[in-house]
Design a protein around this motif. Structure first.
Motif, PDB file in Angstrom:
ATOM      1  N   PHE A  71       0.366  -1.143   0.338  1.00 14.63           N
ATOM      2  CA  PHE A  71       0.268   0.279  -0.082  1.00 14.63           C
ATOM      3  C   PHE A  71       0.451   1.406   0.152  1.00 14.63           C
ATOM      4  CE2 PHE A  71      -2.254   2.982   3.082  1.00 14.63           C
ATOM      5  CZ  PHE A  71      -3.603   3.676   1.686  1.00 14.63           C
ATOM      6  N   HIS A  72       2.118   1.453   0.959  1.00 11.68           N
ATOM      7  CA  HIS A  72       2.632   2.292   1.162  1.00 11.68           C
ATOM      8  C   HIS A  72       3.522   3.016  -0.214  1.00 11.68           C
ATOM      9  CE1 HIS A  72       1.475   3.648   4.665  1.00 11.68           C
ATOM     10  NE2 HIS A  72       1.544   2.702   5.173  1.00 11.68           N
ATOM     11  N   LEU A  73       4.126   1.600  -0.776  1.00  8.58           N
ATOM     12  CA  LEU A  73       5.122   1.656  -1.899  1.00  8.58           C
ATOM     13  C   LEU A  73       4.037   2.132  -2.896  1.00  8.58           C
ATOM     14  CD1 LEU A  73       7.313  -1.553  -1.585  1.00  8.58           C
ATOM     15  CD2 LEU A  73       7.815   0.904  -1.484  1.00  8.58           C
ATOM     16  N   THR A  74       3.140   1.781  -3.124  1.00  7.96           N
ATOM     17  CA  THR A  74       1.575   2.406  -4.630  1.00  7.96           C
ATOM     18  C   THR A  74       1.951   3.721  -4.016  1.00  7.96           C
ATOM     19  OG1 THR A  74       0.176   0.038  -3.870  1.00  7.96           O
ATOM     20  CG2 THR A  74      -0.608   1.917  -5.603  1.00  7.96           C
ATOM     21  N   ILE A  75       1.217   3.941  -3.291  1.00 13.99           N
ATOM     22  CA  ILE A  75       1.189   5.592  -2.797  1.00 13.99           C
ATOM     23  C   ILE A  75       2.683   6.192  -3.050  1.00 13.99           C
ATOM     24  CG2 ILE A  75       0.970   7.216  -0.993  1.00 13.99           C
ATOM     25  CD1 ILE A  75      -0.654   5.476   0.603  1.00 13.99           C
ATOM     26  N   TYR A  76       3.952   5.820  -2.644  1.00 12.12           N
ATOM     27  CA  TYR A  76       4.806   6.370  -3.067  1.00 12.12           C
ATOM     28  C   TYR A  76       5.138   6.386  -4.703  1.00 12.12           C
ATOM     29  CZ  TYR A  76      10.049   7.372  -2.990  1.00 12.12           C
ATOM     30  OH  TYR A  76      10.604   8.389  -3.386  1.00 12.12           O
ATOM     31  N   LEU A  77       4.380   5.585  -5.466  1.00 11.93           N
ATOM     32  CA  LEU A  77       4.632   5.650  -6.851  1.00 11.93           C
ATOM     33  C   LEU A  77       4.020   6.780  -7.602  1.00 11.93           C
ATOM     34  CD1 LEU A  77       5.578   2.190  -7.544  1.00 11.93           C
ATOM     35  CD2 LEU A  77       7.626   3.804  -7.264  1.00 11.93           C
ATOM     36  N   THR A  78       2.687   6.617  -7.176  1.00 10.55           N
ATOM     37  CA  THR A  78       1.496   7.428  -8.019  1.00 10.55           C
ATOM     38  C   THR A  78       1.707   8.140  -7.544  1.00 10.55           C
ATOM     39  OG1 THR A  78       0.547   5.623  -6.099  1.00 10.55           O
ATOM     40  CG2 THR A  78       0.836   4.685  -8.822  1.00 10.55           C
ATOM     41  N   LEU A  79       1.680   9.138  -6.315  1.00 15.08           N
ATOM     42  CA  LEU A  79       1.426  10.253  -5.149  1.00 15.08           C
ATOM     43  C   LEU A  79       2.863  10.557  -5.200  1.00 15.08           C
ATOM     44  CD1 LEU A  79      -2.184   9.254  -3.135  1.00 15.08           C
ATOM     45  CD2 LEU A  79      -2.140  10.333  -5.684  1.00 15.08           C
ATOM     46  N   SER A  80       2.554  12.410  -4.911  1.00 16.11           N
ATOM     47  CA  SER A  80       3.531  13.372  -4.495  1.00 16.11           C
ATOM     48  C   SER A  80       3.874  12.879  -2.710  1.00 16.11           C
ATOM     49  CB  SER A  80       3.170  14.069  -4.982  1.00 16.11           C
ATOM     50  OG  SER A  80       3.229  14.472  -6.236  1.00 16.11           O
ATOM     51  N   VAL A  81       4.376  11.884  -2.404  1.00 16.32           N
ATOM     52  CA  VAL A  81       3.709  11.609  -1.022  1.00 16.32           C
ATOM     53  C   VAL A  81       6.213  11.893   0.204  1.00 16.32           C
ATOM     54  CG1 VAL A  81       2.207   9.971  -1.069  1.00 16.32           C
ATOM     55  CG2 VAL A  81       4.770   9.526  -0.327  1.00 16.32           C
ATOM     56  N   ALA A  82       6.285  12.668  -0.599  1.00 14.96           N
ATOM     57  CA  ALA A  82       8.088  12.921  -0.410  1.00 14.96           C
ATOM     58  C   ALA A  82       8.278  11.458   0.927  1.00 14.96           C
ATOM     59  CB  ALA A  82       8.179  13.539   0.725  1.00 14.96           C
ATOM     60  N   THR A  83       8.172  11.598   1.920  1.00 15.59           N
ATOM     61  CA  THR A  83       9.232  10.629   3.034  1.00 15.59           C
ATOM     62  C   THR A  83       8.113   9.899   3.773  1.00 15.59           C
ATOM     63  OG1 THR A  83       9.395  12.087   4.639  1.00 15.59           O
ATOM     64  CG2 THR A  83      11.138  11.168   3.238  1.00 15.59           C
ATOM     65  N   PHE A  84       6.990  10.260   3.632  1.00 24.13           N
ATOM     66  CA  PHE A  84       6.139   9.550   4.310  1.00 24.13           C
ATOM     67  C   PHE A  84       5.633   8.076   4.375  1.00 24.13           C
ATOM     68  CE2 PHE A  84       1.364   7.866   4.604  1.00 24.13           C
ATOM     69  CZ  PHE A  84       1.236   7.781   5.881  1.00 24.13           C
ATOM     70  N   SER A  85       5.740   7.404   2.653  1.00 26.54           N
ATOM     71  CA  SER A  85       5.842   6.104   2.522  1.00 26.54           C
ATOM     72  C   SER A  85       7.377   5.561   3.767  1.00 26.54           C
ATOM     73  CB  SER A  85       6.028   5.459   1.396  1.00 26.54           C
ATOM     74  OG  SER A  85       5.234   6.301   0.330  1.00 26.54           O
ATOM     75  N   GLY A  86       8.109   6.100   3.155  1.00 26.38           N
ATOM     76  CA  GLY A  86       9.495   5.114   4.294  1.00 26.38           C
ATOM     77  C   GLY A  86       9.156   5.340   5.803  1.00 26.38           C
ATOM     78  N   VAL A  87       8.618   6.702   6.358  1.00 34.59           N
ATOM     79  CA  VAL A  87       8.192   7.070   7.601  1.00 34.59           C
ATOM     80  C   VAL A  87       7.075   5.545   8.157  1.00 34.59           C
ATOM     81  CG1 VAL A  87       7.067   7.912   9.086  1.00 34.59           C
ATOM     82  CG2 VAL A  87       8.796   9.095   7.681  1.00 34.59           C
ATOM     83  N   ALA A  88       5.953   5.621   7.255  1.00 28.56           N
ATOM     84  CA  ALA A  88       5.440   4.531   7.514  1.00 28.56           C
ATOM     85  C   ALA A  88       6.097   3.242   7.589  1.00 28.56           C
ATOM     86  CB  ALA A  88       3.896   4.759   6.627  1.00 28.56           C
ATOM     87  N   ILE A  89       6.482   2.696   6.762  1.00 28.71           N
ATOM     88  CA  ILE A  89       7.331   1.219   6.546  1.00 28.71           C
ATOM     89  C   ILE A  89       8.092   0.814   8.109  1.00 28.71           C
ATOM     90  CG2 ILE A  89       8.639  -0.142   5.165  1.00 28.71           C
ATOM     91  CD1 ILE A  89       7.015   1.260   2.522  1.00 28.71           C
ATOM     92  N   THR A  90       8.954   1.957   7.761  1.00 26.40           N
ATOM     93  CA  THR A  90       9.507   2.038   9.376  1.00 26.40           C
ATOM     94  C   THR A  90       8.959   1.483  10.611  1.00 26.40           C
ATOM     95  OG1 THR A  90      11.208   3.098   8.213  1.00 26.40           O
ATOM     96  CG2 THR A  90      11.565   2.872  10.860  1.00 26.40           C
ATOM     97  N   LEU A  91       8.189   2.552  10.532  1.00 26.76           N
ATOM     98  CA  LEU A  91       7.451   2.580  11.668  1.00 26.76           C
ATOM     99  C   LEU A  91       5.948   1.085  11.951  1.00 26.76           C
ATOM    100  CD1 LEU A  91       5.650   5.881  12.715  1.00 26.76           C
ATOM    101  CD2 LEU A  91       7.930   4.587  13.315  1.00 26.76           C
TER     102      LEU A  91
END
Lengths: 267, 145
Positions: free
Chosen positions: A228-248
């Motif tokens: 889910f977070h990788l998809t968001i990272y690839l399709t929307l402008s989310v900066a580091t949100f995906s990295g933060v969420a995956i780490t958490l």
């Protein structure tokens, strides 16, 4: 009921999981904020103290020296800057959801023995007395970080429960915005596809908010969350949100499992 | 002690978004979680179609830019690609009509963002944008020098 709910927070568990969270979060902090806190060449006098605290606390937290104090100091300086430059000011860096998510997680690290494993603190403790340096501690900090992420999923889903999002229209506009176009898709209307994606997003977020706490659903929800977070990272402008969420997300993995895996890896 | 701390922290974590997300009253220091809320509300989805011999032919973004003599990535402006408001789309339609020449038949189907309701539909493509006196395009068409 409340006592039962809070019981796991007082449990003792391996501290390796929290140590890995400490390292991951500090790397994210350095990645996210270092350009803001750079000491040279343009530091103004009122920024000298926050900048100095930021760099020393981040360095200490990364290597795990006086880890809890470093986490508390880093949280204090980031929260101060978030309030002063984000809430009261208009510095765009502090104007994103994931920024507070990172800051709050650093603060929660300070509530647990985040330097008891994989750290200079651990090495120093072993030098003093190997028998008195257990790699165990309360689960409080790890579980609170997990609760913070679950709250993000839960409230994120609540916010999306409105016709504008559930119809898929908002999702479609976000994609158009991302691809810098206003054109209709060449394949014709994709409205039903986007509606299904929107409903699926809300369903997944609610599942993550509650299901990640349960051992069985967690097995398949964790890969779903990462996807889910990788998809968001690839399709929307989310900066580091995906990295933060995956780490958490790491906070949801049982500490015993992380301990076993890390021992196998480091053996 | 750990349980007490956990109780207070959980209240803060779970309860912080309530003022904004339940009561609609944002409090600056209490973080709400409304990721991407309203992103893309300032965007319209458009389909320009040229009618020739009773047949509708869609004009893609690249074809529109070519007609206007703008080069993708260079002289093309962001407003040519990403249209923010209905007025912007009609203005673009007016320019295309000027380029296509007299007697052209250009239809615009357009829907624009509305965060709460989804889409609004300012133009459904039933009226020829290039027809003399079309209120939308005439209003937005740049005056001749």
């Amino acid at each position: 009921m409340i006592a039962r709910l809070l019981a796991p927070f007082g449990r003792t568990e391996s501290t390796r999981s929290l140590a890995l969270l400490r390292i991951g979060l500090t790397v994210l902090v350095l990645f996210k904020f270092s350009s803001f806190f750079r000491l040279f060449p343009s530091t103004r006098i009122e920024r000298l103290v926050p900048d100095a605290i930021y760099w020393s606390a981040a360095a200490c937290l990364l290597v795990g020296w006086n880890s809890r104090r470093a986490a508390a100091a880093l949280f204090a300086v980031l929260a101060y800057c978030w309030g002063r430059y984000g809430v009261l000011g208009s510095v765009k860096l502090f104007d994103h959801h994931h920024v507070w998510l990172v800051i709050a997680s650093v603060g929660l690290l300070a509530l647990g023995p985040c330097g008891r494993s994989l750290s200079v603190d651990r090495w120093l403790a072993l030098q003093r007395d190997p028998a008195a340096a257990p790699e165990t501690g309360p689960a409080l900090a790890r579980l609170l970080i997990a609760a913070q992420l679950a709250a993000v999923y839960f409230w994120g889903a609540i916010d999306k429960m409105r016709p504008g999002f559930l119809s898929g229209d908002e999702l479609q506009r976000q994609l158009l915005r991302h691809f810098k176009t206003s054109d209709w898709p060449p394949l014709g209307s994709l409205d039903p596809v986007f509606a299904a994606m929107a409903v699926g997003t809300v369903a997944l977020e609610l599942s993550l908010a509650f299901g990640l706490w349960m051992p069985r659903p967690r097995r398949w929800l964790l890969p779903c969350a990462v996807a889910f977070h990788l998809t968001i990272y690839l399709t929307l402008s989310v900066a580091t949100f995906s990295g933060v969420a995956i780490t958490l997300l790491f906070a949801f993995i049982p500490a015993a499992a992380v301990d076993r895996a890390s021992r196998r890896l480091l053996a | 002690m750990a349980r007490r701390i956990a109780g207070v922290a959980l209240l803060c974590i779970v309860g912080a978004p309530i003022p904004h997300q339940v009561f609609g009253q944002p409090i600056p220091l209490l973080q709400s979680w409304r990721m991407f809320h309203g992103t893309g509300d300032d965007l319209c989805q458009v389909r320009f179609e040229q009618v020739e011999g009773g047949q509708r032919r869609a004009l893609s973004q690249a074809q529109r830019l070519e007609l206007l003599g703008r080069i993708e990535g260079r002289s093309a402006r962001m407003s040519d690609r990403r249209i923010a408001r209905a007025e912007g789309a009609w203005a673009l339609g007016g320019l295309l009509c000027d380029t296509l020449g007299p007697g052209a038949d250009l239809r615009l189907t357009m829907r624009c963002g509305d965060g709460e309701r989804g889409w609004t539909e300012p133009d459904d493509g039933t009226v020829n944008l290039c027809a003399p006196g079309h209120p939308a395009t005439d209003r937005h068409r740049p005056e001749s020098p």
